[in-house]
Design a protein around this motif. Structure first.
Motif, short mmCIF file in Angstrom:
data_model
loop_
_atom_site.label_atom_id
_atom_site.label_comp_id
_atom_site.label_asym_id
_atom_site.label_seq_id
_atom_site.Cartn_x
_atom_site.Cartn_y
_atom_site.Cartn_z
N ALA A 126 0.86 -1.19 0.00
CA ALA A 126 0.00 0.00 0.00
C ALA A 126 0.89 1.24 0.00
CB ALA A 126 -0.95 0.01 1.19
N GLY A 127 1.88 1.21 -0.90
CA GLY A 127 2.91 2.23 -0.91
C GLY A 127 2.54 3.50 -1.65
N GLN A 128 3.58 4.25 -2.01
CA GLN A 128 3.39 5.54 -2.65
C GLN A 128 4.37 5.74 -3.80
OE1 GLN A 128 3.74 7.64 1.35
NE2 GLN A 128 2.37 9.06 0.27
N VAL A 129 3.95 6.59 -4.71
CA VAL A 129 4.79 7.04 -5.82
C VAL A 129 4.88 8.56 -5.74
CG1 VAL A 129 5.05 7.17 -8.32
CG2 VAL A 129 4.00 5.14 -7.28
N ALA A 130 6.06 9.09 -5.98
CA ALA A 130 6.23 10.54 -6.14
C ALA A 130 6.90 10.80 -7.47
CB ALA A 130 7.07 11.12 -5.01
N ALA A 131 6.45 11.82 -8.16
CA ALA A 131 7.06 12.21 -9.43
C ALA A 131 7.37 13.70 -9.38
CB ALA A 131 6.13 11.90 -10.60
N ARG B 131 -3.07 8.36 -10.96
CA ARG B 131 -3.40 8.43 -9.54
C ARG B 131 -4.76 7.82 -9.24
NH1 ARG B 131 -3.55 13.45 -8.88
NH2 ARG B 131 -1.50 13.87 -7.99
N ALA B 132 -5.76 8.20 -10.03
CA ALA B 132 -7.11 7.72 -9.78
C ALA B 132 -7.21 6.21 -9.98
CB ALA B 132 -8.10 8.42 -10.71
N GLU B 133 -6.42 5.68 -10.90
CA GLU B 133 -6.47 4.25 -11.19
C GLU B 133 -5.81 3.42 -10.09
OE1 GLU B 133 -6.33 5.00 -16.03
OE2 GLU B 133 -4.66 4.01 -15.03
N ILE B 134 -4.64 3.86 -9.61
CA ILE B 134 -3.93 3.07 -8.61
C ILE B 134 -4.45 3.32 -7.19
CG2 ILE B 134 -1.88 2.89 -10.03
CD1 ILE B 134 -0.55 5.01 -8.35
N ALA B 135 -5.21 4.39 -7.00
CA ALA B 135 -5.82 4.63 -5.69
C ALA B 135 -6.73 3.47 -5.32
CB ALA B 135 -6.60 5.94 -5.70
N GLN B 136 -7.34 2.86 -6.30
CA GLN B 136 -8.21 1.71 -6.05
C GLN B 136 -7.44 0.51 -5.53
OE1 GLN B 136 -10.53 0.97 -9.61
NE2 GLN B 136 -10.78 3.15 -10.01
N GLN B 137 -6.11 0.53 -5.71
CA GLN B 137 -5.25 -0.55 -5.23
C GLN B 137 -4.54 -0.17 -3.93
OE1 GLN B 137 -2.61 -1.61 -8.49
NE2 GLN B 137 -4.19 -1.17 -10.00
N GLY B 138 -4.90 0.98 -3.36
CA GLY B 138 -4.31 1.42 -2.10
C GLY B 138 -2.99 2.13 -2.25
N ILE B 139 -2.61 2.52 -3.48
CA ILE B 139 -1.33 3.18 -3.73
C ILE B 139 -1.55 4.69 -3.85
CG2 ILE B 139 0.66 3.34 -5.28
CD1 ILE B 139 -0.06 0.50 -6.26
#
Length: 260
Positions: free
Chosen positions: A126-131, A162-170
């Motif tokens: 349930a991590g994070q990405v920064a760009a 962002r909206a797509e991976i938010a559903q995966q907890g990212i």
């Protein structure tokens, strides 16, 4: 303890992010195309929880090596910081197409492709990405057509992602800094692909990379979606939208040296 992967970590903002993450007790996987510089940084930080892998971030093989190291060395990945970048300072009509291709490859294709490859690991944690985007992705900056295009593409694709991976907890943080005191501008490409020979033009205050790194990590800790750290640049982007003719006039005056 988090496991953090930082690209472009041998200098500038990437190095300051590495130092700040290390001070927080995070495990680090650092990468940079500058193998010698990266090795020196790894030695400076020291410890079993710091690993460096040198390579070209536009090469899919480098992506595979990084993610394999995450799995084998750390067994996880909590945060991917897409920091590596390149820019140019040259009039569009005088710039070789190879320069545009290189800027787009480093600033857009590489972070998107690395992020997509890292999603399985980030999903598990349930991590994070920064760009690291740029205000140049929101408003035109003379002499930076390729850079503006690449950062605009990065911004749009990651805002959708962002909206797509938010559903995966990212979570996903887009950072929109303005002008920083980092090697990216000192190493900017010229029209011929060699290092630019003229000094850069700027808008607003030039911030230090250490200040920016701290702002980014705080935003990540708050799981924010966007970071606009420089109000002056944000206002300039607003001016571009409401009074484009006036914006162009001021930009042409400030960036006259970029058009030579």
């Amino acid at each position: 303890m988090k496991v953090v992967l930082i690209t472009g970590a041998a200098s500038g903002l990437g190095w300051e992010l590495a130092r700040a993450c290390h001070a927080r007790g995070h495990a680090l996987l650092l990468t940079d195309i500058d193998a010698v510089g990266l090795a020196e940084r790894i030695e400076q930080l020291g410890g079993e929880q710091v690993l460096g892998i040198a390579g070209d971030i536009t090469d899919p093989e480098t992506h595979g090596q990084l993610l394999q190291a995450c799995t084998e060395k750390f067994t996880r990945l909590d945060l991917l910081i897409n920091n590596a970048g390149i820019t140019h300072r040259s009039p569009t009509v005088k710039t070789q197409t190879a320069v545009f291709h290189k800027v787009m490859a480093v600033d857009y294709h590489a972070p998107l492709e690395l992020t997509l490859s890292a999603l399985p690991l980030l999903r598990e944690s349930a991590g994070q990405v920064a760009a690291i985007g740029s205000m140049a992705g929101w408003m035109p900056v003379l002499g930076r057509a390729g850079y503006c295009a690449a950062k605009s593409a990065l911004s749009q694709s990651f805002e959708v992602l962002r909206a797509e991976i938010a559903q995966q907890g990212i979570g996903l943080l887009m950072v929109y800094p303005s002008f920083l005191d980092t090697p990216i501008d000192r190493n900017a490409l010229g029209a011929d692909g060699k290092r630019a020979g003229h000094a850069r033009s700027t808008i607003g205050q030039i911030r230090g990379a250490d200040w920016m790194a701290e702002q980014i990590l705080v935003a990540l800790e708050q799981r924010r979606e966007r970071l606009f750290p420089d109000r002056g640049s944000w206002l300039a982007s607003l001016l571009w939208r409401i009074a484009p003719a006036y914006y162009y006039k001021k930009m042409s005056q400030r960036f006259a040296g970029e058009m030579e």
